[in-house]
Scaffold this motif. Structure first.
Motif, PDB file in Angstrom:
ATOM      1  N   ILE A  50     -45.442   9.063  48.177  1.00 33.74           N
ATOM      2  CA  ILE A  50     -44.334   9.784  47.563  1.00 33.74           C
ATOM      3  C   ILE A  50     -43.296  10.092  48.625  1.00 33.74           C
ATOM      4  O   ILE A  50     -43.638  10.390  49.782  1.00 33.74           O
ATOM      5  N   SER A  51     -42.033  10.002  48.239  1.00 34.38           N
ATOM      6  CA  SER A  51     -40.948  10.257  49.174  1.00 34.38           C
ATOM      7  C   SER A  51     -40.830  11.746  49.470  1.00 34.38           C
ATOM      8  O   SER A  51     -41.419  12.588  48.777  1.00 34.38           O
ATOM      9  N   ARG A  52     -40.037  12.067  50.452  1.00 31.86           N
ATOM     10  CA  ARG A  52     -39.939  13.466  50.870  1.00 31.86           C
ATOM     11  C   ARG A  52     -39.346  14.353  49.791  1.00 31.86           C
ATOM     12  O   ARG A  52     -39.648  15.540  49.734  1.00 31.86           O
ATOM     13  N   ASN A  53     -38.526  13.791  48.918  1.00 35.56           N
ATOM     14  CA  ASN A  53     -37.954  14.610  47.856  1.00 35.56           C
ATOM     15  C   ASN A  53     -38.716  14.459  46.539  1.00 35.56           C
ATOM     16  O   ASN A  53     -38.341  15.041  45.530  1.00 35.56           O
ATOM     17  N   GLY A  54     -39.759  13.659  46.555  1.00 31.27           N
ATOM     18  CA  GLY A  54     -40.587  13.508  45.362  1.00 31.27           C
ATOM     19  C   GLY A  54     -40.039  12.570  44.313  1.00 31.27           C
ATOM     20  O   GLY A  54     -40.684  12.349  43.281  1.00 31.27           O
ATOM     21  N   VAL A  55     -38.879  12.005  44.554  1.00 31.41           N
ATOM     22  CA  VAL A  55     -38.253  11.160  43.534  1.00 31.41           C
ATOM     23  C   VAL A  55     -38.894   9.782  43.478  1.00 31.41           C
ATOM     24  O   VAL A  55     -39.092   9.202  42.401  1.00 31.41           O
ATOM     25  N   SER A  56     -39.236   9.238  44.621  1.00 32.33           N
ATOM     26  CA  SER A  56     -39.808   7.887  44.683  1.00 32.33           C
ATOM     27  C   SER A  56     -41.317   7.959  44.857  1.00 32.33           C
ATOM     28  O   SER A  56     -41.819   8.733  45.662  1.00 32.33           O
ATOM     29  N   THR A  57     -42.001   7.122  44.094  1.00 31.45           N
ATOM     30  CA  THR A  57     -43.448   6.998  44.232  1.00 31.45           C
ATOM     31  C   THR A  57     -43.824   5.525  44.154  1.00 31.45           C
ATOM     32  O   THR A  57     -43.075   4.697  43.626  1.00 31.45           O
ATOM     33  N   TYR A  58     -44.992   5.220  44.673  1.00 33.49           N
ATOM     34  CA  TYR A  58     -45.482   3.847  44.633  1.00 33.49           C
ATOM     35  C   TYR A  58     -46.997   3.900  44.648  1.00 33.49           C
ATOM     36  O   TYR A  58     -47.585   4.719  45.343  1.00 33.49           O
ATOM     37  N   TYR A  59     -47.618   3.015  43.846  1.00 31.98           N
ATOM     38  CA  TYR A  59     -49.066   3.065  43.678  1.00 31.98           C
ATOM     39  C   TYR A  59     -49.711   1.720  43.972  1.00 31.98           C
ATOM     40  O   TYR A  59     -49.128   0.653  43.721  1.00 31.98           O
ATOM     41  N   PHE A  60     -50.947   1.797  44.420  1.00 31.11           N
ATOM     42  CA  PHE A  60     -51.792   0.625  44.513  1.00 31.11           C
ATOM     43  C   PHE A  60     -52.065   0.149  43.097  1.00 31.11           C
ATOM     44  O   PHE A  60     -52.222   0.961  42.177  1.00 31.11           O
ATOM     45  N   ASN A  73     -42.757  20.962  47.499  1.00 25.66           N
ATOM     46  CA  ASN A  73     -42.359  21.279  48.878  1.00 25.66           C
ATOM     47  C   ASN A  73     -42.311  22.791  49.127  1.00 25.66           C
ATOM     48  O   ASN A  73     -42.498  23.238  50.260  1.00 25.66           O
ATOM     49  N   ALA A  74     -42.088  23.549  48.084  1.00 29.97           N
ATOM     50  CA  ALA A  74     -42.076  25.008  48.253  1.00 29.97           C
ATOM     51  C   ALA A  74     -43.465  25.521  48.617  1.00 29.97           C
ATOM     52  O   ALA A  74     -43.603  26.561  49.274  1.00 29.97           O
ATOM     53  N   LYS A  75     -44.476  24.797  48.197  1.00 30.19           N
ATOM     54  CA  LYS A  75     -45.854  25.174  48.500  1.00 30.19           C
ATOM     55  C   LYS A  75     -46.452  24.324  49.622  1.00 30.19           C
ATOM     56  O   LYS A  75     -47.635  24.445  49.928  1.00 30.19           O
TER      57      LYS A  75
END
Length: 126
Positions: A50-60, A73-75
Motif C-alpha cells: 500500500i502506498s503512503r497515502n493509502g490510495v494505491s494498493t497491489y496484491y499477489f 496513518n493517524a494510528k
C-alpha cells in the motif's frame, strides 16, 4: 521507525483473520508498506502493498479478492484483512516499510524495503 506485526493465530480454512502492523518512532505516513509471508521450506513471497497515502494498493495474484490491505496513518498502523483463508495461506507474515517521497508508489519486491518487523504466525486448519 520500528514495526511490529500482530494478529496471527489459528484460523479455519474459509475463515478470516486480521493482521496489524504497528509503527513507532517515526512518521509512518512517509512510508510505503508491504506484507510478505514465508511458509516452512519456502522462500519469502510478496502478499500486498500500500502506498503512503493509502490510495494505491497491489496484491499477489493468489490473494487478490480475498485479502485487503489498508492503513490508518493517524494510528500509525497498516492492516491486512484475510478472508476466505486457504491452507496455502499458512505462513509467517511480515510487514515491511520503505521511506518514499511519492504518495502513490507501491513496491512488491522485498529488496525494496528498508525496515522489517518481526513476523506473526498464521496457521490454517483444514
Amino acid at each position: 521507525v520500528q514495526l511490529q506485526a500482530s494478529g496471527g493465530g489459528l484460523v479455519q480454512a474459509g475463515g478470516f483473520l486480521s493482521l496489524s502492523c504497528a509503527a513507532s518512532g517515526g512518521t509512518f505516513s512517509s512510508y510505503a508498506v508491504g506484507w510478505f509471508r514465508q511458509a516452512p521450506g519456502k522462500e519469502r513471497e510478496f502478499v500486498a502493498t500500500i502506498s503512503r497515502n493509502g490510495v494505491s494498493t497491489y496484491y499477489f495474484g493468489s490473494v487478490k479478492g480475498r485479502f485487503t490491505i489498508s492503513r490508518d496513518n493517524a494510528k500509525n498502523a497498516v492492516y491486512l484483512q484475510m478472508n476466505s483463508v486457504k491452507p496455502e495461506d499458512a505462513a509467517v507474515y511480515y510487514c515491511a516499510a520503505k521511506y518514499v517521497r511519492s504518495y502513490t508508489d507501491v513496491f512488491a519486491r522485498s529488496r525494496s524495503y528498508d525496515l522489517w518487523g518481526q513476523g506473526t504466525l498464521v496457521t490454517v486448519s483444514s
